[in-house]
Design a protein around this motif. Structure first.
Motif, PDB file in Angstrom:
ATOM      1  N   UNK A   1       0.873  -1.200  -0.103  1.00 18.58           N
ATOM      2  CA  UNK A   1       0.031   0.047  -0.074  1.00 18.58           C
ATOM      3  C   UNK A   1       0.930   1.310   0.053  1.00 18.58           C
ATOM      4  N   UNK A   2       0.179   2.227  -0.531  1.00 22.07           N
ATOM      5  CA  UNK A   2       0.851   3.647  -0.515  1.00 22.07           C
ATOM      6  C   UNK A   2      -0.063   4.840  -0.244  1.00 22.07           C
ATOM      7  N   UNK A   3       0.273   5.977   0.440  1.00 20.17           N
ATOM      8  CA  UNK A   3      -0.717   6.955   0.619  1.00 20.17           C
ATOM      9  C   UNK A   3      -0.017   8.145  -0.037  1.00 20.17           C
ATOM     10  N   UNK A   4      -0.894   8.984  -0.443  1.00 24.21           N
ATOM     11  CA  UNK A   4      -0.233  10.223  -1.151  1.00 24.21           C
ATOM     12  C   UNK A   4      -1.453  11.319  -1.168  1.00 24.21           C
ATOM     13  N   UNK A   5      -0.929  12.432  -1.601  1.00 24.18           N
ATOM     14  CA  UNK A   5      -1.812  13.683  -1.715  1.00 24.18           C
ATOM     15  C   UNK A   5      -1.482  14.531  -2.664  1.00 24.18           C
ATOM     16  N   UNK A   6      -2.487  15.049  -3.572  1.00 22.31           N
ATOM     17  CA  UNK A   6      -2.300  15.950  -4.811  1.00 22.31           C
ATOM     18  C   UNK A   6      -3.315  16.925  -5.119  1.00 22.31           C
ATOM     19  N   UNK A   7      -3.353  17.278  -6.216  1.00 21.29           N
ATOM     20  CA  UNK A   7      -4.095  18.388  -6.633  1.00 21.29           C
ATOM     21  C   UNK A   7      -4.819  17.913  -8.241  1.00 21.29           C
ATOM     22  N   UNK A   8      -5.839  17.870  -8.358  1.00 17.08           N
ATOM     23  CA  UNK A   8      -6.521  17.611  -9.540  1.00 17.08           C
ATOM     24  C   UNK A   8      -7.310  18.687 -10.176  1.00 17.08           C
TER      25      UNK A   8
ATOM     26  N   UNK B   1      -7.716  -7.469  -3.454  1.00 18.68           N
ATOM     27  CA  UNK B   1      -8.384  -6.163  -3.654  1.00 18.68           C
ATOM     28  C   UNK B   1      -7.298  -5.517  -4.426  1.00 18.68           C
ATOM     29  N   UNK B   2      -7.830  -4.497  -5.472  1.00 14.21           N
ATOM     30  CA  UNK B   2      -6.585  -3.791  -6.189  1.00 14.21           C
ATOM     31  C   UNK B   2      -7.509  -2.207  -6.096  1.00 14.21           C
ATOM     32  N   UNK B   3      -6.620  -1.350  -5.495  1.00 14.26           N
ATOM     33  CA  UNK B   3      -7.297   0.038  -5.509  1.00 14.26           C
ATOM     34  C   UNK B   3      -6.173   1.011  -5.890  1.00 14.26           C
ATOM     35  N   UNK B   4      -6.297   1.999  -6.771  1.00  8.31           N
ATOM     36  CA  UNK B   4      -5.648   2.615  -7.583  1.00  8.31           C
ATOM     37  C   UNK B   4      -6.255   3.706  -8.446  1.00  8.31           C
ATOM     38  N   UNK B   5      -5.550   4.096  -9.633  1.00  5.80           N
ATOM     39  CA  UNK B   5      -6.250   5.166 -10.402  1.00  5.80           C
ATOM     40  C   UNK B   5      -7.694   4.665 -10.969  1.00  5.80           C
TER      41      UNK B   5
ATOM     42  N   UNK C   1       8.703  10.033  -6.175  1.00  5.77           N
ATOM     43  CA  UNK C   1       7.521   9.795  -5.310  1.00  5.77           C
ATOM     44  C   UNK C   1       6.282  10.540  -5.866  1.00  5.77           C
ATOM     45  N   UNK C   2       6.469  10.995  -7.230  1.00  8.47           N
ATOM     46  CA  UNK C   2       5.393  11.757  -7.818  1.00  8.47           C
ATOM     47  C   UNK C   2       4.768  10.989  -8.834  1.00  8.47           C
ATOM     48  N   UNK C   3       3.330  10.769  -8.786  1.00 10.11           N
ATOM     49  CA  UNK C   3       2.370  10.506  -9.935  1.00 10.11           C
ATOM     50  C   UNK C   3       1.841  11.358 -10.829  1.00 10.11           C
ATOM     51  N   UNK C   4       2.003  11.346 -12.101  1.00  8.41           N
ATOM     52  CA  UNK C   4       1.320  12.417 -12.876  1.00  8.41           C
ATOM     53  C   UNK C   4       0.188  11.795 -13.818  1.00  8.41           C
ATOM     54  N   UNK C   5      -0.964  12.138 -13.849  1.00 11.84           N
ATOM     55  CA  UNK C   5      -2.133  11.317 -14.425  1.00 11.84           C
ATOM     56  C   UNK C   5      -2.828  12.184 -15.389  1.00 11.84           C
ATOM     57  N   UNK C   6      -3.295  11.690 -16.380  1.00 11.75           N
ATOM     58  CA  UNK C   6      -4.006  12.457 -17.552  1.00 11.75           C
ATOM     59  C   UNK C   6      -5.144  11.514 -17.953  1.00 11.75           C
TER      60      UNK C   6
ATOM     61  N   UNK D   1      -4.053  15.275 -12.923  1.00 10.97           N
ATOM     62  CA  UNK D   1      -3.452  15.321 -11.564  1.00 10.97           C
ATOM     63  C   UNK D   1      -2.273  15.134 -11.347  1.00 10.97           C
ATOM     64  N   UNK D   2      -1.661  15.690 -10.083  1.00  7.71           N
ATOM     65  CA  UNK D   2      -0.176  15.603  -9.725  1.00  7.71           C
ATOM     66  C   UNK D   2      -0.237  14.948  -8.415  1.00  7.71           C
ATOM     67  N   UNK D   3       0.302  14.013  -7.839  1.00  5.61           N
ATOM     68  CA  UNK D   3      -0.144  13.226  -6.734  1.00  5.61           C
ATOM     69  C   UNK D   3       1.509  13.037  -6.095  1.00  5.61           C
ATOM     70  N   UNK D   4       1.677  13.363  -4.762  1.00  4.05           N
ATOM     71  CA  UNK D   4       3.049  13.087  -3.987  1.00  4.05           C
ATOM     72  C   UNK D   4       2.802  12.066  -3.180  1.00  4.05           C
TER      73      UNK D   4
END
Length: 325
Positions: free
Chosen positions: A88-95, A125-129, A283-288, A317-320
């Motif tokens: 598991x991983x935890x993050x926070x970002x802006x969308x 389970x699978x939890x993600x984008x 440690x960053x995830x960029x999503x489109x 979205x950009x997530x740390x």
């Protein structure tokens, strides 16, 4: 990206051992009871080390293959085993997202918001984008998941075509999704995904109201390479009459000079082509995300509430990721 994805979980249990038919058997006594070994054409008995061991199970009155599967007492606890293989991983970002109030709405909503983000992967389970999915069954090219989808509420005061009508409530949709693998290549997969969901309107004033069901069959292509992941989906959205009533029916009480009465019907709601791309940098995830919807052949294209026959929806979205186990 007005969809919310949740899920519930179930687990599958496979049985051990197989019934056996044999013409020539030799029974050898041992500490653990009678053991049966197959004999060759010469009639000699194979040793236990290089033969298939058979034993007589008194509970079932038959010979079974001793597949040396641990007894139930020796089996690892599923909960403990799931924790041992999970990550598991935890993050926070802006969308930033832009989406129509409902399929065919003229008005769009553009939102900039902070977002919490969590990834969790295990045997169940699978939890993600792509949201949260429960793995119910998987065998060969078939996989059955449970997933939940939804749509955000809309105030009719903010929508020109629905002025004076009831607001659109929060919509929750859940049901099974069958995934059929059509082909796999290095770092790539092609699937046919068939989700079928029951739909419910949810309010704080009363119990959830069932509003029919919908199906979203689609061809799914996914490719992963280095730190890039991208997906393409193409398919149709089909929905029952009670589901489409929510968006496209105009009751007598809502008739105006520019909004005639209309009764929605079941059928194709629209065709969609969507793409998602993900890039991981440290440690960053960029999503489109981008989705094109075509409503020109929709069952309710004549509804006065369907203001446009196609539209684009999307977001970035950009997530740390600040915590990983």
């Amino acid at each position: 990206m007005r969809h919310l994805i949740l899920a519930a979980s179930l687990s599958a249990i496979m049985t051990h051992g197989s019934m056996v038919l044999a013409d020539e058997m030799t029974v050898l006594s041992g500490d653990s009871g009678p053991q049966v070994y197959s004999t060759g054409s010469t009639g000699s008995t194979d040793s236990a080390s290089d033969s298939t061991a058979l034993r007589y199970d008194k509970r079932y009155g038959m010979l079974v293959v001793d597949d040396k599967t641990p007894s139930s007492e020796e089996q690892p606890d599923p909960a403990t085993n799931d924790e041992a293989t999970s990550s598991w991983s935890l993050g926070v970002g802006v969308a930033v997202i832009d989406y129509p109030h409902y399929p065919g709405s003229v008005q769009n909503e553009t939102t900039i918001a902070p977002i919490p983000y969590m990834e969790y992967h295990s045997d169940r389970f699978d939890l993600g984008k792509d949201g949260l999915a429960a793995k119910v069954f998987q065998s060969g090219r078939l996989k059955l998941d449970l997933s939940v989808n939804g749509a955000l509420p809309v105030s009719s005061k903010k929508n020109d075509l629905r002025t004076g009508m009831d607001d659109l409530e929060l919509m929750i949709e859940f049901g099974p999704e069958l995934e059929i693998t059509l082909g796999t290549w290095e770092n790539s997969i092609l699937r046919l995904d068939i989700p079928v969901r029951a739909n419910f309107e949810v309010t704080t004033d009363e119990a959830p109201n069932a509003v029919g069901w919908s199906a979203d069959p689609r061809i799914h292509f996914e490719q992963n390479f280095e730190h890039w992941d991208w997906e393409i989906d193409f398919g149709a959205l089909w929905a029952s009459q009670s589901y489409q009533d929510v968006f496209y029916t105009v009751a007598d009480k809502d008739v105006t000079a520019t909004r005639p009465a209309y009764q929605a019907q079941s059928g194709v709601l629209g065709w969609r082509l969507s793409a998602t791309v993900e890039r991981r940098i440290g440690n960053w995830i960029l999503l489109g995300y981008l989705r094109q919807m075509d409503l020109s052949s929709a069952a309710n294209e004549d509804s006065p509430l369907l203001g446009q026959s196609s539209y684009l929806a999307g977001g970035v979205a950009a997530i740390w990721m600040f915590k990983t186990n």
